[in-house]
Scaffold this motif. Structure first.
Motif, PDB file in Angstrom:
ATOM      1  N   PRO A 196       0.896  -1.374  -0.273  1.00 10.65           N
ATOM      2  CA  PRO A 196       0.172   0.100   0.383  1.00 10.65           C
ATOM      3  C   PRO A 196       0.593   0.826  -0.095  1.00 10.65           C
ATOM      4  N   PRO A 197       0.343   2.653  -0.640  1.00 17.32           N
ATOM      5  CA  PRO A 197       0.899   4.092  -0.733  1.00 17.32           C
ATOM      6  C   PRO A 197       1.491   4.234   0.811  1.00 17.32           C
ATOM      7  N   GLY A 198       2.495   4.488   0.903  1.00 13.15           N
ATOM      8  CA  GLY A 198       3.124   5.039   3.087  1.00 13.15           C
ATOM      9  C   GLY A 198       3.338   3.533   3.321  1.00 13.15           C
ATOM     10  N   ARG A 199       3.489   2.391   2.982  1.00  8.15           N
ATOM     11  CA  ARG A 199       4.046   1.433   3.390  1.00  8.15           C
ATOM     12  C   ARG A 199       5.090   0.885   3.058  1.00  8.15           C
ATOM     13  N   VAL A 200       6.165  -0.091   3.532  1.00 13.11           N
ATOM     14  CA  VAL A 200       6.862  -0.287   2.493  1.00 13.11           C
ATOM     15  C   VAL A 200       7.506  -1.740   3.115  1.00 13.11           C
ATOM     16  N   MET A 201       8.473  -2.229   2.624  1.00 17.82           N
ATOM     17  CA  MET A 201       9.013  -4.042   2.463  1.00 17.82           C
ATOM     18  C   MET A 201      10.189  -3.916   2.595  1.00 17.82           C
ATOM     19  N   THR A 202      10.890  -4.061   3.389  1.00 12.63           N
ATOM     20  CA  THR A 202      12.464  -4.629   2.888  1.00 12.63           C
ATOM     21  C   THR A 202      12.419  -5.683   1.938  1.00 12.63           C
ATOM     22  N   TYR A 203      13.757  -5.512   1.395  1.00 10.43           N
ATOM     23  CA  TYR A 203      14.090  -6.687   0.754  1.00 10.43           C
ATOM     24  C   TYR A 203      14.162  -7.904   0.927  1.00 10.43           C
ATOM     25  N   GLY A 204      14.655  -8.666   2.235  1.00  8.74           N
ATOM     26  CA  GLY A 204      14.774  -9.842   3.068  1.00  8.74           C
ATOM     27  C   GLY A 204      13.320 -10.401   2.932  1.00  8.74           C
ATOM     28  N   ASP A 205      12.420  -8.888   3.975  1.00  7.22           N
ATOM     29  CA  ASP A 205      11.048  -9.021   3.853  1.00  7.22           C
ATOM     30  C   ASP A 205       9.909 -10.150   2.912  1.00  7.22           C
ATOM     31  N   TRP A 227       5.218  -3.314   6.274  1.00  8.85           N
ATOM     32  CA  TRP A 227       3.605  -3.341   5.474  1.00  8.85           C
ATOM     33  C   TRP A 227       4.150  -4.684   5.828  1.00  8.85           C
ATOM     34  N   ASP A 228       3.500  -5.909   6.528  1.00  6.82           N
ATOM     35  CA  ASP A 228       3.743  -7.192   7.095  1.00  6.82           C
ATOM     36  C   ASP A 228       3.232  -8.157   5.580  1.00  6.82           C
ATOM     37  N   GLY A 229       1.750  -7.749   4.934  1.00  6.66           N
ATOM     38  CA  GLY A 229       1.954  -8.365   4.165  1.00  6.66           C
ATOM     39  C   GLY A 229       0.411  -8.573   4.099  1.00  6.66           C
ATOM     40  N   GLY A 230      -0.436  -8.202   5.043  1.00  8.71           N
ATOM     41  CA  GLY A 230      -1.047  -8.741   5.342  1.00  8.71           C
ATOM     42  C   GLY A 230      -2.316  -8.966   4.768  1.00  8.71           C
ATOM     43  N   GLY A 231      -3.284  -9.408   4.699  1.00  9.61           N
ATOM     44  CA  GLY A 231      -4.536 -10.149   3.710  1.00  9.61           C
ATOM     45  C   GLY A 231      -3.361  -9.621   1.841  1.00  9.61           C
ATOM     46  N   ARG A 232      -2.195 -11.246   1.609  1.00  7.65           N
ATOM     47  CA  ARG A 232      -1.852 -11.470   1.030  1.00  7.65           C
ATOM     48  C   ARG A 232      -2.600 -11.271  -0.052  1.00  7.65           C
ATOM     49  N   ALA A 233      -2.204 -10.676  -1.022  1.00 11.63           N
ATOM     50  CA  ALA A 233      -3.156 -10.472  -2.955  1.00 11.63           C
ATOM     51  C   ALA A 233      -3.186 -12.305  -2.955  1.00 11.63           C
ATOM     52  N   GLU A 234      -3.938 -12.274  -3.547  1.00 10.41           N
ATOM     53  CA  GLU A 234      -4.247 -13.397  -4.520  1.00 10.41           C
ATOM     54  C   GLU A 234      -2.952 -14.125  -5.394  1.00 10.41           C
ATOM     55  N   GLY A 235      -2.985 -14.807  -5.908  1.00 11.43           N
ATOM     56  CA  GLY A 235      -2.090 -15.493  -6.658  1.00 11.43           C
ATOM     57  C   GLY A 235      -0.637 -15.966  -5.671  1.00 11.43           C
ATOM     58  N   HIS A 236      -0.644 -14.867  -4.210  1.00  9.35           N
ATOM     59  CA  HIS A 236       0.931 -15.187  -3.847  1.00  9.35           C
ATOM     60  C   HIS A 236       0.675 -16.235  -3.098  1.00  9.35           C
TER      61      HIS A 236
END
Length: 128
Positions: free
Chosen positions: A33-42, A118-127
């Motif tokens: 989402p806009p305003g959120r990030v993940m690290t490369y490791g995340d 961002w922890d990836g909550g509500g993982r997108a379909e297909g992932h």
């Protein structure tokens, strides 16, 4: 079947195709989402494949068409060479930042990972 044993037109088509892992990395980047990030490791952990370096490699080769600024270093330091563009995008999206100390090189802020991650909550379909 080795690539050498493929017909020439099939080899050309395969060379133009995005590697499957790269597609998955870019797909994750697009759902942050806009305003959120993940690290490369995340991202690697989210995909349960690869590591930070593999994700970084994908982003360096193919990441220009996705919100690349949402994938960050684990220390929140802005991407070298893209600092000002990333900073503009973070500010436009309201991404939490930590102001740099006067001793910090360039006095550029960092991404505040405690608030922006961002922890990836509500993982997108297909992932997976």
């Amino acid at each position: 079947m080795s690539e050498q044993s493929l017909p020439e037109d099939a080899r050309a088509e395969r060379a133009d195709a995005l590697p499957e892992y790269a597609e998955r990395v870019l797909d994750v980047t697009e759902v942050i989402p806009p305003g959120r990030v993940m690290t490369y490791g995340d991202v690697a952990e989210y995909l349960e494949e690869g590591g930070p370096r593999q994700v970084g490699r994908v982003m360096s080769l193919y990441g220009g068409g996705v919100p690349w600024w949402r994938i960050v270093r684990a220390d929140g330091v802005l991407l070298a060479g893209q600092e000002l563009e990333a900073l503009d995008r973070y500010r436009a999206e309201g991404t939490p930042l930590k102001e740099a100390s006067r001793a910090a090189e360039g006095h550029l802020p960092r991404v505040d990972l405690k608030r922006a991650r961002w922890d990836g909550g509500g993982r997108a379909e297909g992932h997976t």
